[in-house]
Enzyme design. Structure first.
Site, mmCIF file in Angstrom:
data_model
loop_
_atom_site.group_PDB
_atom_site.id
_atom_site.type_symbol
_atom_site.label_atom_id
_atom_site.label_comp_id
_atom_site.label_asym_id
_atom_site.label_seq_id
_atom_site.Cartn_x
_atom_site.Cartn_y
_atom_site.Cartn_z
ATOM 1 N N GLY A 1 0.831 -1.201 0.000
ATOM 2 C CA GLY A 1 0.000 0.000 0.000
ATOM 3 C C GLY A 1 0.862 1.247 0.000
ATOM 4 N N SER A 2 0.376 2.279 0.657
ATOM 5 C CA SER A 2 1.052 3.580 0.597
ATOM 6 C C SER A 2 2.412 3.577 1.280
ATOM 7 C CB SER A 2 0.168 4.637 1.232
ATOM 8 O OG SER A 2 -1.058 4.686 0.530
ATOM 9 N N THR A 3 2.702 2.584 2.086
ATOM 10 C CA THR A 3 4.042 2.568 2.699
ATOM 11 C C THR A 3 5.100 2.485 1.602
ATOM 12 O OG1 THR A 3 4.099 0.159 2.906
ATOM 13 C CG2 THR A 3 3.170 1.371 4.762
#
Lengths: 625, 386
Positions: free
Chosen positions: A310-312
């Site tokens: 995801g956004s990590t």
């Protein structure tokens, strides 16, 4: 006539007797050595003395896997006048199931009369005492002390330590030690990785046996060597805390590691199981319940669970963009809430859009469109190269068996594996950590450690000076530099700082408020199930309303303190919802705890660990003797 | 018995005092030494205990010695006269075993007399030699060449051999045939006649085979090929060779044989006692025992060659050869030279009947020695002297 024939007969007999003497000479002089060897092989039997398995401790020497005295009761047929009667008397003293009596009677008949047959295992000390007191009424009953593996922390360390169990047929390597009844080997986790060191070296006992195999006397004895102590880098206090924190959710994993030396301080996977139940053979019922559990308690999700980051993943994409020189930190992109590429429209998580965002803001607000724009300039292969450089997509090499590699896609990968050409839109999806990208929590923690240190940190659970035979020389902080610009890394870290410590950062509410212990992080919420166009249009289906297994994974990566980072952390809560709401508070608590523990205890140096293990070794020896 | 030969009437009469003087005391001593070696080995076999074997063996030896000396002091002509009777009684007993005998060691061999387990086949070993010797004693050398006259002694050999074979005890059957054959040979029967008999016997094997029952066939097959029975006879012989070979030149020492004392060696007190001796006293001990046996055999030959009457000469060689066959078959067997046959080592192996048989036969041998100058007519009467 008579005399002549008698003399002939006598001569013939003389020749035959001489033949006997010659044969005797042949056997007893010429072949003597060979037959002496054979006689000794008959007479001398080598019995192996299994060594005590090495113990496993945490970095401060707290025992994590030890050997417990295990008392069992044996019966020897030739020493008891009536097996059934003795067993009946015994069953009045300690608990023995009626089937056991039948089984033992059966076993006793099939073996030689002097061979002991096990009646019961795992006696309590109280039972041992009661049998001992009644010994005169129990002829032929022997109490024998064996050793069995014990995990004092129980479920807290099941995944990391693994467990030991009886040797399976296919695991026999010809090492006679493995064929000893009751011998246990490491089946997973540290127990498996360091099995050879933990096993130790078997002693031998030379005994004289008769033709029936009965031992007459011991001729020689060579004591074996107990297995090595394996000291883990884990801090059991932090580990317990992590487990406790994760146990609030159905299924989750978390890793805390040292940014400089790669020490894994806590590695937690929830749900878990009790490794003690494997030592003496797990029951069928328990096994069934473990493998049929939908939260897969047997799997160590920290190294086996692969999740879309995801956004990590945006930290990685941003760094790739800086290194490739396709953007400057100040360069802005406009986020109207979506980006159109060809016929497809790619949405930002914020429907209304973020407006103009630079790199710092893109992280702080986790703007998807910014990364769509940047990734188009970069291309998937440059993103993939940076991801690999940061430790994603390959096993980290942590000293645990069966670690999974995750997946970082490239053009070539898609063509060879899927036989299709790479689509531009796929780069966009990957840039926000969705699509093909899969990582393990440990890889995410490794990425954070590399972002924080700029060095090619790899995680590990043991130090080289503790088990030198097993790990190629590995020093504390001598990891090679990644060759990434310090300034670029600072931009990324600054962005992560914005996520947690700036108002309106996605994880601002989960910030560490204690001065000097602040963390910097990045949230991630990864879709498990593609939201249909219809649902998107109606826009009413909230994550909480979906069945558990369709909910989003919540992720968070972080390091602390912000200045001179020391601890890296990655948290994944399966189907937990949003990274900011669920994963970030866990990371905050873990990093707070890690820093508090550090200040409350002396730092761990090589000397400390060595002395701790030495103290432990001497104390265990005392206990055994 | 001796009363029939009064002084004056019988010029060959040997007075009792002279008989005692003529006794082969050296031979008695040799037999006693052999028996004492046996006691020592039986003591070792029982791990340093007189029980259960050594003590009983000593008692039997004592009784046997008395019997032997009594037989030795009795006039040889008495034995000549009694030989047919002894043969007939032995044969009847053998038939008796056939009809109703105690089963032991997988074969019918014993008659239980209550106080004593009589083994008629052992009795037959002596009786056959005596009977054949008497028969050939009555023939001139020319008569020995006539085939019809060879048929009765042939039947005398074959009848007990067939009965013993049915028990089945091939070892004893072969001993009987071999012992009988020796008497034929010494009596001057032509070589080619032996060849014919041998050929006939070989031809008869397939016919006789069909009359055997299945279990008997199996026994014979196992006897012929011990490898068929690796845990039985095959195992025994392997362990026996290991025991002997590991004994080396000087042995492992009295009561220190690992093969025997850890029970790797089977039947160590009976058929395999030589193996234990070889293990504990080595080649030196084994050769010493062999030399003692050789001395006894040489004694037998000397007595035979010095004997004036045909009966005595034939019995002496017959008895000596039987003794030799015991020694040879047993030792060759435990060293793996020939298949395993249940033949004990004379005087050393544990066993009452064999001890008796051996001592009785040496009693006869000594009687022959004492009365070596007595001349006996072909009819077996002292008055037939010419």
């Amino acid at each position: 006539m008579f005399t002549r024939r008698a003399i002939m007969l006598g001569a013939g007999q003389g020749v035959l007797l001489t033949g006997l003497a010659a044969r005797m000479y042949y056997l007893q002089v010429m072949e003597s050595d060979r037959y002496s060897t054979l006689a000794d092989e008959n007479r001398i039997s080598h019995r192996l003395l299994p060594p005590p398995r090495g113990i496993i401790t945490d970095r401060f020497g707290a025992p994590l896997a030890v050997n417990r005295q295990n008392y069992h009761i044996l019966i020897v047929r030739e020493q008891t006048p009536d097996v059934r009667k003795t067993l009946t008397v015994l069953s009045q003293i300690i608990e023995i199931e009626p089937e056991t009596i039948d089984r033992v009677e059966n076993d006793v008949q099939r073996r030689r009369s002097f061979v002991p047959v096990t009646v019961r295992d795992n006696l309590t000390w109280d039972e041992v005492a009661r049998v001992g007191v009644n010994a005169p009424d129990l002829p032929g009953i022997i109490i024998d002390a064996g050793r069995s593996r014990d995990y004092p922390e129980g479920p807290h360390l099941a995944h990391t330590l693994g467990y030991v169990a009886a040797v399976a047929e296919k695991e026999l390597t010809g090492d006679p030690l493995l064929e000893l009844p009751g011998f246990r080997i490491g089946k997973s986790g540290i127990e498996k990785t360091y099995d050879m060191s933990l096993r130790g070296r078997a002693g031998t006992s030379q005994v004289e046996v008769n033709a029936l195999g009965r031992v007459i006397r011991e001729l020689d004895r060579e004591e074996g060597q107990s297995g090595e102590t394996v000291v883990l880098t884990l801090d059991i206090e932090l580990q317990r805390f992590a487990n406790q924190r994760l146990s609030e959710y159905e299924s989750a994993a978390a890793v805390v590691m040292d940014v400089y030396n790669g020490d894994v301080l806590a590695m937690s996977s929830h749900p878990t199981y009790d490794p003690n139940s494997f030592t003496n053979g797990i029951s069928h019922k328990l096994w069934e319940s473990l493998i049929n559990n939908e939260y897969s308690p047997l799997s160590n999700k920290a190294i086996n669970g692969t999740y879309s980051p995801g956004s990590t993943f945006k930290t990685c994409v941003a760094l790739a963009a800086l290194e490739a020189g396709v953007v400057t930190p100040e360069q802005r992109f406009f986020c109207p809430g979506h980006l159109d590429l060809g016929n497809a429209r790619f949405h930002c998580w914020k429907r209304g859009g973020h407006g103009w965002v630079n790199m710092h803001d893109s992280m702080k607000h986790s703007c998807d469109v910014y990364y769509y724009e940047v990734s188009q300039k970069l291309g998937i292969d440059k993103i993939a190269a940076m991801a690999k450089r940061l430790g994603l997509g390959d096993p980290t090499g942590v000293d645990l068996p069966s670690e999974r590699s995750g997946l970082i896609p490239t053009r070539e990968w898609k063509e060879t594996q899927l036989g299709k050409r790479w689509q531009g839109g796929e780069t966009l999806i990957c840039s926000i950590g969705q699509g093909y990208v899969l990582t393990t929590p440990l890889q995410l923690a490794t990425m954070v450690a590399r972002l924080a240190s700029g060095k090619a940190v790899t995680p590990h659970l043991t130090r080289d000076h503790v088990v030198p035979e097993d790990i190629s020389a590995r020093s504390d902080s001598e990891f090679p530099d990644l060759g990434i610009s310090r300034q670029h890394l600072n931009y990324i870290r600054d962005g992560m700082n914005g996520v947690t410590n700036e108002v309106r950062g996605t994880a601002y509410r989960s910030r560490i408020k204690i001065k000097g212990l602040e963390m910097a992080g990045k949230t991630g919420t990864s879709q498990v199930r593609r939201i249909s166009m219809h649902e998107r249009q109606t826009g009413v289906i909230g994550n909480d309303e979906l069945p558990w297994k369709y909910r989003d994974h919540a992720l968070f990566i972080a390091f602390a303190p912000v200045e001179n980072p020391r601890y890296a952390c990655a948290v994944v809560v399966e189907h937990g919802g949003s990274g900011s709401g669920v994963a970030a508070p866990i990371a905050r608590d873990l990093l707070t705890r890690a820093q508090e523990l550090k200040s409350s205890r002396p730092g761990v140096s090589a000397v400390n660990i060595q002395s701790a293990s030495q103290i432990l070794r001497t104390t265990t020896k005392k206990q055994e003797s | 018995m001796a009363a029939r030969y009064r002084i004056g009437q019988d010029p060959d009469y040997v007075p009792l005092g002279r008989r005692l003087l003529l006794m082969n005391w050296t031979l008695v001593l040799l037999l006693a030494i052999l028996s004492c070696i046996g006691f020592a080995m039986l003591y070792s076999a029982a791990n340093g205990s007189l029980q259960p074997w050594a003590e009983r063996q000593m008692m039997r030896f004592a009784a046997g010695m008395v019997l032997m000396i009594l037989i030795a002091l009795t006039d040889v002509r008495v034995w000549l006269r009694m030989s047919y009777a002894a043969y007939v009684i032995s044969l009847i007993l053998l038939v008796g075993v056939e009809i109703k005998g105690d089963i032991g060691m997988g074969a019918q061999r014993w008659i239980n007399l209550g106080f004593f387990q009589l083994q008629p086949s052992e009795l037959m070993k002596i009786s056959l030699v005596l009977a054949l010797a008497r028969y050939f004693h009555g023939l001139t050398i020319e008569e020995t060449g006539r085939i019809p006259l060879l048929i009765p002694p042939l039947l005398m050999v074959l009848a007990p051999a067939a009965l013993v074979l049915r028990q089945p005890d091939l070892g004893t059957a072969l001993l009987l045939v071999a012992g009988g054959g020796v008497i034929f040979w010494l009596s001057g029967v032509r070589m080619w006649k032996f060849a014919i008999i041998l050929g006939g016997a070989l031809a008869a094997i397939p016919i006789g085979w069909q009359f055997l029952r299945d279990y008997q066939k199996n026994r014979v097959l196992t006897f012929l090929n011990p490898e068929n029975d690796p845990l039985g006879a095959g195992y025994h012989i392997t362990q026996s060779k290991i025991a002997l070979g590991s004994g080396g030149l000087f042995g492992k020492g009295f009561m220190l044989g690992s093969q025997s004392h850890l029970n790797f060696l089977p039947e160590k007190q009976t058929d395999f006692i030589f193996t234990m001796l070889g293990e504990e006293f080595g080649l030196v001990g084994g050769i010493a025992l062999l030399l003692l046996y050789t001395l006894v055999i040489v004694y037998g030959y000397v007595i035979a060659l010095r004997c004036a009457n045909q009966f005595g000469r034939l019995v002496a060689i017959g008895v000596t050869t039987t003794f030799f066959l015991y020694v040879f078959i047993n030792i060759a067997m435990v060293m793996g030279l020939i298949p395993v046959v249940g033949v004990p080592l004379p005087l050393v192996s544990y066993g009452g009947t064999v001890m008796m048989t051996i001592l009785v036969s040496f009693g006869l041998l000594m009687s022959i020695s004492i009365h070596r100058d007595v001349r006996i007519s072909r009819q077996g009467n002292d008055d037939g002297r010419h």
